[in-house]
Design a protein around this motif. Structure first.
Motif, PDB file in Angstrom:
ATOM      1  N   LEU A 153       0.841  -1.194   0.000  1.00 20.78           N
ATOM      2  CA  LEU A 153       0.000   0.000   0.000  1.00 20.78           C
ATOM      3  C   LEU A 153       0.877   1.245   0.000  1.00 20.78           C
ATOM      4  CD1 LEU A 153      -2.625  -1.079   2.703  1.00 20.78           C
ATOM      5  CD2 LEU A 153      -2.861  -1.216   0.224  1.00 20.78           C
ATOM      6  N   ASP A 154       0.281   2.351  -0.365  1.00 23.09           N
ATOM      7  CA  ASP A 154       0.990   3.624  -0.336  1.00 23.09           C
ATOM      8  C   ASP A 154       1.219   4.059   1.112  1.00 23.09           C
ATOM      9  OD1 ASP A 154       0.947   3.666  -3.049  1.00 23.09           O
ATOM     10  OD2 ASP A 154      -0.888   4.842  -3.185  1.00 23.09           O
ATOM     11  N   SER A 189       1.112   5.216  -7.021  1.00 20.27           N
ATOM     12  CA  SER A 189       1.782   6.500  -6.806  1.00 20.27           C
ATOM     13  C   SER A 189       1.472   7.481  -7.926  1.00 20.27           C
ATOM     14  CB  SER A 189       3.294   6.282  -6.718  1.00 20.27           C
ATOM     15  OG  SER A 189       3.788   5.667  -7.896  1.00 20.27           O
ATOM     16  N   ALA A 190       1.337   6.974  -9.176  1.00 25.50           N
ATOM     17  CA  ALA A 190       1.001   7.860 -10.286  1.00 25.50           C
ATOM     18  C   ALA A 190      -0.405   8.422 -10.128  1.00 25.50           C
ATOM     19  CB  ALA A 190       1.132   7.115 -11.612  1.00 25.50           C
ATOM     20  N   LYS A 191      -1.311   7.642  -9.594  1.00 24.57           N
ATOM     21  CA  LYS A 191      -2.671   8.128  -9.408  1.00 24.57           C
ATOM     22  C   LYS A 191      -2.738   9.240  -8.375  1.00 24.57           C
ATOM     23  CE  LYS A 191      -4.763   3.715 -10.707  1.00 24.57           C
ATOM     24  NZ  LYS A 191      -5.640   2.584 -10.301  1.00 24.57           N
ATOM     25  N   PHE A 206      -2.525   9.225 -20.180  1.00 23.91           N
ATOM     26  CA  PHE A 206      -1.518   8.157 -20.090  1.00 23.91           C
ATOM     27  C   PHE A 206      -2.143   6.790 -20.380  1.00 23.91           C
ATOM     28  CE2 PHE A 206       0.858   4.967 -17.696  1.00 23.91           C
ATOM     29  CZ  PHE A 206       2.140   5.205 -18.145  1.00 23.91           C
ATOM     30  N   SER A 207      -3.326   6.541 -19.867  1.00 25.11           N
ATOM     31  CA  SER A 207      -3.979   5.245 -20.082  1.00 25.11           C
ATOM     32  C   SER A 207      -4.287   5.017 -21.557  1.00 25.11           C
ATOM     33  CB  SER A 207      -5.249   5.152 -19.250  1.00 25.11           C
ATOM     34  OG  SER A 207      -4.969   5.323 -17.878  1.00 25.11           O
ATOM     35  N   TYR A 241       6.649   8.602 -16.009  1.00 25.79           N
ATOM     36  CA  TYR A 241       5.887   7.355 -15.982  1.00 25.79           C
ATOM     37  C   TYR A 241       5.937   6.656 -17.351  1.00 25.79           C
ATOM     38  CZ  TYR A 241       4.176   9.783 -11.875  1.00 25.79           C
ATOM     39  OH  TYR A 241       4.101  10.460 -10.695  1.00 25.79           O
ATOM     40  N   LEU A 242       5.983   7.425 -18.427  1.00 26.09           N
ATOM     41  CA  LEU A 242       6.050   6.830 -19.758  1.00 26.09           C
ATOM     42  C   LEU A 242       7.394   6.149 -19.974  1.00 26.09           C
ATOM     43  CD1 LEU A 242       4.627   6.466 -22.498  1.00 26.09           C
ATOM     44  CD2 LEU A 242       5.651   8.621 -23.229  1.00 26.09           C
ATOM     45  N   VAL A 243       8.483   6.778 -19.549  1.00 28.17           N
ATOM     46  CA  VAL A 243       9.812   6.174 -19.690  1.00 28.17           C
ATOM     47  C   VAL A 243       9.897   4.890 -18.873  1.00 28.17           C
ATOM     48  CG1 VAL A 243      12.252   6.511 -19.180  1.00 28.17           C
ATOM     49  CG2 VAL A 243      10.951   8.338 -20.238  1.00 28.17           C
TER      50      VAL A 243
END
Length: 504
Positions: free
Chosen positions: A24-25, A179-181, A192-193, A248-250
């Motif tokens: 979890l975060d 974490s990205a959310k 991104f999705s 996030y893309l990389v």
């Protein structure tokens, strides 16, 4: 009734321990105290309900059965409660021999009961297990005389075959980490999705990529998946919005390449296109993420085997084409950032030289000849590092480096029918183009002497030089003349640098 914030009995440290054991975060400040208060409130509520069953049973002692009934009344999954009363384990006295004539000492131990599985399996399940939807017992044969029966309880052989499966990268909303959310806005999450979902078509749509169009289809008529992929690549190549999801893309590209090195080659090719599109975007600040691109590109160049095995029929592109494509993207990366990072090319060249000079190893797939893909990728990668890298690692001193590659070709491609089709020869000839000046228009070069070429560079390069007489003439002059062609290449490189400075 709302849960109280603090009650002071249930410790917040227990909440922290449970949180650390789960993926979890991190908890925010004060969250553990609030959760501890909520847990304590629910325990009080459960005990209050259990007390009603105790009073209804005209007892003054709270029993485990009361807790079970309270959990059932509150629609909570019951826990496994041991049978009551608990059996008392008998103790067996074991005498300990002693050398003296005094009284013997005794050691008391618990008797280990022998369990008859045939009888034990026939007994009914405990009430908590029998009423639960979780654990169930069912007997079936795992194997009969070493052969696994084909029943639903046993996995099919195709589902257990690891290397033959075609792994696919995670795309769409599933590719977003928790974490990205938290850090991305809703708009960037949606962007991104949809971007990751469009950049990689599904395995069923890969045959419809350019070059693999269905028979009878009109020219330039791509399916929707390919049009979406081209549109997503154009967005990555030119849109400034990619900067918001660049990190996030990389990371997604790097993880997807590492995951699909033994997957469909079309998927790997799509991921290489994504890396090139990111490098082509002038708005993005890519320098902090260069090290995350180098590892996946080197993996494509040097990984053996590359692509699915066994190889499906009609697979496109081939592993050599993938390595060539990855080398072209690596060359673009080197041209963009080698001047700003002087250690970039030496680090790449050190890794590629180790791969090129390593001894051949047996095929991991059981083939008769050693795998050649690592050496092909090493030569292509050295060519991507520039003319000085080719002169040092491939050409050597007066072309003696080609003799070592010629010996490798004899080991990696046995048989007369395969020597002239060696991809390693094509990769070497492509790298050697950097050492020669381009052929002037209207100039016809004479055919090279096969005996001289075989003596200078090796017999496996004879046919390749026959198809490229100008390149053969320049390389022979470079070998015999001691740097005439090399000086011309350096002069041409300096002129290109001057032109770039003037344009800048």
């Amino acid at each position: 009734m709302p849960a109280p914030s603090f009650m002071g009995i249930y410790p917040p440290d227990s909440v922290q321990e449970v949180h650390q054991s789960l993926p979890l975060d991190p908890l925010g400040p004060g969250a553990a105290d609030l959760l501890a208060g909520d847990v304590e409130y629910r325990l009080h509520y459960l005990l209050q309900e259990a007390k009603k069953f105790m009073v209804h049973g005209k007892r003054t002692t709270l029993m485990p059965e009361d807790i079970e009934h309270a959990m059932e009344a509150l629609n909570i999954e019951p826990v496994i409660v041991p049978p009551r009363p608990l059996p008392q384990a008998p103790f067996l006295a074991v005498p300990i021999p002693s050398g003296t004539s005094g009284a013997q000492q005794q050691l008391y131990t618990v008797v280990d009961d022998e369990i008859d599985f045939a009888t034990y399996l026939k007994e009914p399940l405990p009430p908590a297990l029998a009423n639960s939807a979780g654990v169930k017992w069912k007997a079936h044969w795992l194997a009969v005389e070493g052969v696994q029966p084909a029943i639903p309880e046993n996995p099919a052989p195709s589902s257990r075959a690891g290397p033959s499966r075609l792994p696919a990268p995670t795309t769409g909303a599933a590719s977003l980490r928790p974490s990205a959310k938290q850090h991305l806005t809703t708009e960037l999450q949606l962007y991104f999705s949809r971007l990751t979902a469009a950049l990689i078509p599904t395995l069923a749509q890969l045959p419809n990529l350019p070059g693999n169009s269905a028979p009878g289809a009109p020219q330039y008529s791509f399916p929707d998946a390919e049009r979406h992929r081209l549109a997503a690549l154009a967005s990555v190549r030119s849109d400034a919005a990619v900067a918001g999801v660049l990190a996030y893309l990389v990371r997604w590209v790097a993880e997807s390449i590492n995951k699909t090195l033994m997957g469909a080659t079309g998927t790997i090719g799509c991921l290489i296109d994504v890396v090139e599109a990111i490098l082509d975007n002038d708005v993005l600040f890519v320098e902090p993420y260069l090290h995350q691109f180098l590892g996946p590109l080197l993996s494509i160049l040097l990984t053996v085997p590359l692509g699915p095995h066994p190889t499906p029929s009609g697979m496109s592109p081939s592993p050599f084409e993938l390595r060539t494509r990855a080398a072209d993207v690596l060359a673009k990366l080197v041209n963009l950032y080698a001047n700003g990072y002087p250690g970039l090319v030496p680090r790449l060249l050190s890794t590629l030289k180790k791969a090129l000079t390593a001894s051949p190893f047996p095929s991991p797939l059981g083939a008769e000849h050693p795998p050649a893909g690592r050496y092909e990728g090493a030569v292509l990668g050295i060519g991507a590092c520039g003319v000085h890298a080719v002169r040092e690692a491939v050409w050597g001193t007066n072309g003696d480096g080609l003799g070592a590659i010629n010996d490798l070709i004899g080991l990696l491609y046995p048989g007369e029918g395969r020597k002239n089709k060696a991809p390693l020869v094509r990769a070497t000839m492509k790298a050697l183009l950097l050492l020669t000046v381009p052929k002037p228009e209207g100039v016809t070069a004479p055919a090279p002497d096969a005996a001289a070429v075989a003596e200078a560079f090796g017999p496996h390069f004879v046919r390749a030089f026959e198809k490229r007489p100008w390149q053969a003439q320049e390389l022979m002059r470079l070998r015999n003349g001691g740097g005439a062609a090399e000086a011309e290449v350096d002069a041409a490189g300096e002129e290109d640098d001057e032109m770039e400075e003037v344009q800048a």
